[in-house]
Write a protein that holds these residues in place. Structure first.
Motif, PDB file in Angstrom:
ATOM      1  N   VAL A   1       0.849  -1.197   0.000  1.00  0.00           N
ATOM      2  CA  VAL A   1       0.000   0.000   0.000  1.00  0.00           C
ATOM      3  C   VAL A   1       0.880   1.241   0.000  1.00  0.00           C
ATOM      4  O   VAL A   1       2.024   1.192   0.427  1.00  0.00           O
ATOM      5  CB  VAL A   1      -0.898   0.036   1.255  1.00  0.00           C
ATOM      6  N   PRO A   2       0.345   2.367  -0.492  1.00  0.00           N
ATOM      7  CA  PRO A   2       1.085   3.608  -0.303  1.00  0.00           C
ATOM      8  C   PRO A   2       1.083   3.955   1.187  1.00  0.00           C
ATOM      9  O   PRO A   2       0.120   3.637   1.887  1.00  0.00           O
ATOM     10  CB  PRO A   2       0.274   4.652  -1.086  1.00  0.00           C
ATOM     11  N   GLY A   3       2.165   4.523   1.687  1.00  0.00           N
ATOM     12  CA  GLY A   3       2.214   4.914   3.095  1.00  0.00           C
ATOM     13  C   GLY A   3       1.375   6.149   3.348  1.00  0.00           C
ATOM     14  O   GLY A   3       0.834   6.726   2.402  1.00  0.00           O
ATOM     15  N   PRO A   4       1.275   6.575   4.575  1.00  0.00           N
ATOM     16  CA  PRO A   4       1.865   5.946   5.756  1.00  0.00           C
ATOM     17  C   PRO A   4       1.022   4.801   6.307  1.00  0.00           C
ATOM     18  O   PRO A   4      -0.188   4.813   6.183  1.00  0.00           O
ATOM     19  CB  PRO A   4       1.904   7.102   6.766  1.00  0.00           C
ATOM     20  N   ILE A   5       1.749   3.823   6.902  1.00  0.00           N
ATOM     21  CA  ILE A   5       1.077   2.707   7.568  1.00  0.00           C
ATOM     22  C   ILE A   5       1.407   2.731   9.058  1.00  0.00           C
ATOM     23  O   ILE A   5       2.365   3.377   9.489  1.00  0.00           O
ATOM     24  CB  ILE A   5       1.534   1.339   6.997  1.00  0.00           C
ATOM     25  N   ASP A   6       0.600   2.036   9.842  1.00  0.00           N
ATOM     26  CA  ASP A   6       0.963   1.760  11.230  1.00  0.00           C
ATOM     27  C   ASP A   6       1.393   0.301  11.285  1.00  0.00           C
ATOM     28  O   ASP A   6       0.558  -0.608  11.158  1.00  0.00           O
ATOM     29  CB  ASP A   6      -0.213   2.014  12.168  1.00  0.00           C
ATOM     30  N   ASP A   7       2.699   0.097  11.418  1.00  0.00           N
ATOM     31  CA  ASP A   7       3.204  -1.269  11.265  1.00  0.00           C
ATOM     32  C   ASP A   7       2.783  -2.173  12.414  1.00  0.00           C
ATOM     33  O   ASP A   7       2.656  -3.380  12.234  1.00  0.00           O
ATOM     34  CB  ASP A   7       4.728  -1.279  11.080  1.00  0.00           C
ATOM     35  N   ALA A   8       2.557  -1.615  13.589  1.00  0.00           N
ATOM     36  CA  ALA A   8       2.212  -2.453  14.730  1.00  0.00           C
ATOM     37  C   ALA A   8       0.844  -3.111  14.527  1.00  0.00           C
ATOM     38  O   ALA A   8       0.641  -4.263  14.893  1.00  0.00           O
ATOM     39  CB  ALA A   8       2.218  -1.622  16.013  1.00  0.00           C
ATOM     40  N   THR A   9      -0.077  -2.384  13.926  1.00  0.00           N
ATOM     41  CA  THR A   9      -1.443  -2.900  13.797  1.00  0.00           C
ATOM     42  C   THR A   9      -1.791  -3.310  12.369  1.00  0.00           C
ATOM     43  O   THR A   9      -2.891  -3.815  12.124  1.00  0.00           O
ATOM     44  CB  THR A   9      -2.461  -1.830  14.235  1.00  0.00           C
ATOM     45  N   GLY A  10      -0.866  -3.121  11.416  1.00  0.00           N
ATOM     46  CA  GLY A  10      -1.166  -3.454  10.032  1.00  0.00           C
ATOM     47  C   GLY A  10      -2.309  -2.613   9.484  1.00  0.00           C
ATOM     48  O   GLY A  10      -3.149  -3.091   8.726  1.00  0.00           O
ATOM     49  N   MET A  11      -2.289  -1.338   9.861  1.00  0.00           N
ATOM     50  CA  MET A  11      -3.370  -0.427   9.466  1.00  0.00           C
ATOM     51  C   MET A  11      -2.850   0.597   8.464  1.00  0.00           C
ATOM     52  O   MET A  11      -1.733   1.095   8.597  1.00  0.00           O
ATOM     53  CB  MET A  11      -3.870   0.300  10.720  1.00  0.00           C
ATOM     54  N   LEU A  12      -3.650   0.907   7.455  1.00  0.00           N
ATOM     55  CA  LEU A  12      -3.350   2.062   6.620  1.00  0.00           C
ATOM     56  C   LEU A  12      -3.710   3.312   7.424  1.00  0.00           C
ATOM     57  O   LEU A  12      -4.794   3.361   8.022  1.00  0.00           O
ATOM     58  CB  LEU A  12      -4.182   2.049   5.341  1.00  0.00           C
ATOM     59  N   LEU A  13      -2.823   4.290   7.416  1.00  0.00           N
ATOM     60  CA  LEU A  13      -3.149   5.524   8.142  1.00  0.00           C
ATOM     61  C   LEU A  13      -3.895   6.466   7.206  1.00  0.00           C
ATOM     62  O   LEU A  13      -5.085   6.299   6.999  1.00  0.00           O
ATOM     63  CB  LEU A  13      -1.872   6.142   8.736  1.00  0.00           C
ATOM     64  N   THR A  14      -3.190   7.397   6.574  1.00  0.00           N
ATOM     65  CA  THR A  14      -3.884   8.382   5.743  1.00  0.00           C
ATOM     66  C   THR A  14      -3.256   8.526   4.369  1.00  0.00           C
ATOM     67  O   THR A  14      -2.904   9.635   3.948  1.00  0.00           O
ATOM     68  CB  THR A  14      -3.845   9.766   6.432  1.00  0.00           C
ATOM     69  N   PRO A  15      -3.080   7.413   3.603  1.00  0.00           N
ATOM     70  CA  PRO A  15      -2.500   7.564   2.260  1.00  0.00           C
ATOM     71  C   PRO A  15      -3.356   8.536   1.444  1.00  0.00           C
ATOM     72  O   PRO A  15      -4.547   8.282   1.256  1.00  0.00           O
ATOM     73  CB  PRO A  15      -2.546   6.142   1.689  1.00  0.00           C
ATOM     74  N   PRO A  16      -2.750   9.643   0.970  1.00  0.00           N
ATOM     75  CA  PRO A  16      -3.541  10.724   0.358  1.00  0.00           C
ATOM     76  C   PRO A  16      -4.397  10.251  -0.812  1.00  0.00           C
ATOM     77  O   PRO A  16      -5.507  10.754  -0.992  1.00  0.00           O
ATOM     78  CB  PRO A  16      -2.476  11.716  -0.125  1.00  0.00           C
ATOM     79  N   LEU A  17      -3.901   9.266  -1.585  1.00  0.00           N
ATOM     80  CA  LEU A  17      -4.633   8.877  -2.785  1.00  0.00           C
ATOM     81  C   LEU A  17      -5.623   7.741  -2.533  1.00  0.00           C
ATOM     82  O   LEU A  17      -6.299   7.298  -3.458  1.00  0.00           O
ATOM     83  CB  LEU A  17      -3.650   8.493  -3.896  1.00  0.00           C
ATOM     84  N   LEU A  18      -5.687   7.242  -1.317  1.00  0.00           N
ATOM     85  CA  LEU A  18      -6.624   6.156  -1.007  1.00  0.00           C
ATOM     86  C   LEU A  18      -7.555   6.559   0.148  1.00  0.00           C
ATOM     87  O   LEU A  18      -7.559   5.913   1.205  1.00  0.00           O
ATOM     88  CB  LEU A  18      -5.868   4.882  -0.623  1.00  0.00           C
ATOM     89  N   PRO A  19      -8.365   7.608  -0.052  1.00  0.00           N
ATOM     90  CA  PRO A  19      -9.186   8.104   1.077  1.00  0.00           C
ATOM     91  C   PRO A  19     -10.145   7.046   1.633  1.00  0.00           C
ATOM     92  O   PRO A  19     -10.420   7.039   2.834  1.00  0.00           O
ATOM     93  CB  PRO A  19      -9.937   9.296   0.472  1.00  0.00           C
ATOM     94  N   ASN A  20     -10.628   6.149   0.774  1.00  0.00           N
ATOM     95  CA  ASN A  20     -11.563   5.134   1.263  1.00  0.00           C
ATOM     96  C   ASN A  20     -10.935   4.193   2.297  1.00  0.00           C
ATOM     97  O   ASN A  20     -11.644   3.538   3.059  1.00  0.00           O
ATOM     98  CB  ASN A  20     -12.097   4.280   0.099  1.00  0.00           C
ATOM     99  N   TRP A  21      -9.611   4.116   2.283  1.00  0.00           N
ATOM    100  CA  TRP A  21      -8.913   3.152   3.142  1.00  0.00           C
ATOM    101  C   TRP A  21      -8.369   3.783   4.420  1.00  0.00           C
ATOM    102  O   TRP A  21      -7.727   3.087   5.206  1.00  0.00           O
ATOM    103  CB  TRP A  21      -7.758   2.516   2.364  1.00  0.00           C
ATOM    104  N   HIS A  22      -8.597   5.067   4.624  1.00  0.00           N
ATOM    105  CA  HIS A  22      -7.980   5.721   5.788  1.00  0.00           C
ATOM    106  C   HIS A  22      -8.361   5.010   7.089  1.00  0.00           C
ATOM    107  O   HIS A  22      -9.527   4.714   7.334  1.00  0.00           O
ATOM    108  CB  HIS A  22      -8.388   7.190   5.845  1.00  0.00           C
ATOM    109  N   HIS A  23      -7.307   4.743   7.891  1.00  0.00           N
ATOM    110  CA  HIS A  23      -7.486   4.128   9.217  1.00  0.00           C
ATOM    111  C   HIS A  23      -8.210   2.786   9.157  1.00  0.00           C
ATOM    112  O   HIS A  23      -9.007   2.463  10.045  1.00  0.00           O
ATOM    113  CB  HIS A  23      -8.191   5.099  10.175  1.00  0.00           C
TER     114      HIS A  23
END
Lengths: 405, 405
Positions: free
Chosen positions: A151-173
């Motif tokens: 995935v494009p970053g940023p990610i939270d590696d501890a939880t395997g979560m997408l944070l706020t990748p600018p181009l993937l708004p549907n996937w935030h958090h």
């Protein structure tokens, strides 16, 4: 924290190392060659080879006569012993691949991203595509090691979560790792696209040419993968590789950070398309981008002056980014790949290669080596699958340490 | 190329690892704590501790009663068991230090660089200073492991030769490693100053806080040290760490590369001194620089508006360089040091720290941690000595591999 070592740890490491060497030798390798390569005794090697054969991970191949003495039996990887799924989430297309143990793509599928911000729907769609692809490729479910997601970053590696990748708004958090694992019953790992791409290129690096290297990823964004001593650099939080704000062209376009001429905004595909006159606006539907980028390449190949100038400038900007990052890392070898690069490499690569030695900031003491990514357009998706293979089957010195109880 | 592992390799590794842990515990550590830290059995640990004691590398310290049961005997480093010499060649001053096994500086000397391009004279002067310093510190010659030399790049790592460091014209193409080894009878290693500095900070990193980190070196030039998984990154040719041409301030001064506002030229000490009105020209004698830089600090501390503005701008430029490199490496922790930094840190550090979170290009998911270099002004020289200690006494997973015959 470093740990001590003992004999059981050594046994596991040696077995993984021998498998590692066999899979990097597509034409097979004999026990005697393995003894020379690893320094292990013939007895140890026989035991290791027997265990790998029993686990169905390797097979005995043909016998080769080389000089006097007993003919040598070549050991080969059983490429169908295990498989891994790789997924690349991208604003324009979601890519799904299945890789065998050799790192070859045995199944491939692309789907337009789901147009929803409903997490259950997004996860259900990923799970369905994964299952469809595995069924279509006739992969036995018990041989699938797991799923890797790039995935494009940023990610939270501890939880395997997408944070706020600018181009993937549907996937935030979205906790994509745990949710997709629940939906498929398979282990899931999540990495930044550039890290996954670097792992993918390292997985099948037969001659260890990439042990220290960097990877310029050119897709919807530009990023950098880094390999040190054969391992991809993930960074403290799994977010290494962001080079979007390297300042390259102060007379270039305005970046959202407030500066003019950051790398990312300067070579953004929509920017190139607008400047070349292929499109009339920066706001291009994601689904129309591939054809537009192909159009830019064709125009440049046909000698259209505006397209040629745009491509030459993009090549120079990328060359400057390579020089700046190589000055810092002294990587020596740069792999270049990613979906936009793959479509434009024919028109970018000759200029980039020619410009590189002439850039005044270069400080390398030996010529930079440029290579095309082995995995091509599917670099990130295939790299994601390699995350799974790599976790299970790469010999690491850390395997030699007694694990913490 | 990775190699197999066997029991003799494990024995050597475990011994080095235990020494490693003892030296990182200045207040001593018991066998029971070592067993917990390393995962090694009590029997193995007793054997290793006995061998280290016989080699005079550790000593048994006081006995500590902690709860019920037998009192624990603390094992401590015998800091005087071995010594190493570190030399930093710099345009303004040559620094010589002797370090004990704990990484503490036990002797220190500075000399103005020899004003000659005669290689024999340059080497003879280094050898004489080394011998003088060792004698003055009463270090037994048989306990000196060797000499490390930190130099500005570029170097040729294969031959231990300085290539063409712009500020050290007298040393161009000098095979300093072999020549100084011949002149002193000691093993000599040569590294870039930023790599040596990073190794030095890692050597006594008691809590492993720097396993992944970067180091901003601010001296006559600016450079970057990088640590990945506890090891300094040297790069393919030993020349990693050049960040001089990171473009930071397009309205800044003209760099010799043809761009305006490269990092190196923008924060060059002579530039700061001229802009603050401390000096009237960029051409300051090397011997007068320290006092001039101290003058700049004092003026800023006294509230001189011009000096304050110059320092604030330099702090911002350094902060931007940290953000750009951290975006790439996701290091999380930055060590800052070097001779110019040490003299100006009081006026640069508060501004730099305050600006860091506000820079728009930042992409880290956790706050950046900034720490001052433990080794202060002598960062590069002490780091050079640590190259020698590190080569002999750092437990590396690669030690676990069977060595190539």
């Amino acid at each position: 924290m470093k740990r001590g070592s003992n004999m059981p740890a050594v046994g596991t490491y040696n077995q993984t190392l021998v498998l590692d060497m066999i899979r990097r030798s597509p034409s097979g390798v004999s026990r005697i060659e393995l003894a020379e390569l690893t320094g292990l005794s013939a007895q140890t090697l026989s035991n290791v080879a027997r265990r790998l054969t029993e686990a169905d991970l390797i097979v005995e191949g043909e016998r080769v006569v080389a000089g006097p003495g007993k003919p040598r039996t070549l050991l080969r990887l059983n490429r169908s012993a295990r498989f891994a799924v790789g997924i690349h989430l991208d604003p324009s297309i979601d890519t799904f691949v299945v890789l065998d143990l050799s790192g070859s793509i045995v199944a491939h599928m692309e789907t337009p991203p789901e147009d929803t911000d409903s997490t259950p729907d997004l996860i259900a769609a990923l799970a369905e595509s994964t299952n469809t692809l595995l069924r279509s490729a006739d992969v036995p479910p018990d041989r699938v090691l797991g799923i890797g997601i790039a995935v494009p970053g940023p990610i939270d590696d501890a939880t395997g979560m997408l944070l706020t990748p600018p181009l993937l708004p549907n996937w935030h958090h979205t906790r994509v790792r745990d949710l997709l694992s629940e939906a498929t019953g398979l282990p899931v790992v999540v990495e930044k696209d550039v890290v996954a791409a670097m792992v993918g290129e390292l997985w099948a690096d037969a001659d260890h040419a990439l042990r220290d290297a960097a990877l310029l990823y050119y897709g919807a964004g530009v990023g950098l993968g880094v390999a040190i001593d054969g391992d991809a650099v993930r960074g403290r939080t799994g977010n290494a590789g962001d080079i979007a704000h390297l300042l390259i062209d102060p007379s270039g376009p305005l970046c959202q950070c407030g500066q003019h001429g950051c790398l990312g905004v300067t070579v953004a595909p929509e920017r190139l398309l607008l400047e070349a006159g292929v499109t009339a606006s920066l706001d291009i539907p994601w689904g129309a981008r591939r054809a537009a980028i192909d159009d830019l390449r064709t125009r440049a190949q046909d000698g259209d002056a505006r397209s040629l100038a745009v491509c030459a400038h993009a090549a120079e900007v990328l060359a400057r980014a390579i020089v700046l990052t190589n000055n810092m890392l002294d990587a020596g070898t740069f792999v270049i790949g990613g979906p936009v690069w793959s479509r434009l490499s024919e028109v970018l690569e000759p200029t980039l290669r020619a410009l590189l030695p002439a850039i005044a900031q270069i400080t390398t003491t030996r010529p930079l080596r440029l290579v095309e990514a082995r995995l091509g357009t599917d670099l990130a998706a295939a790299g994601a699958a390699c995350l799974v293979l790599d976790g299970a089957f790469t010999a690491r010195a850390s395997d030699l340490m007694i694990s913490a109880s």
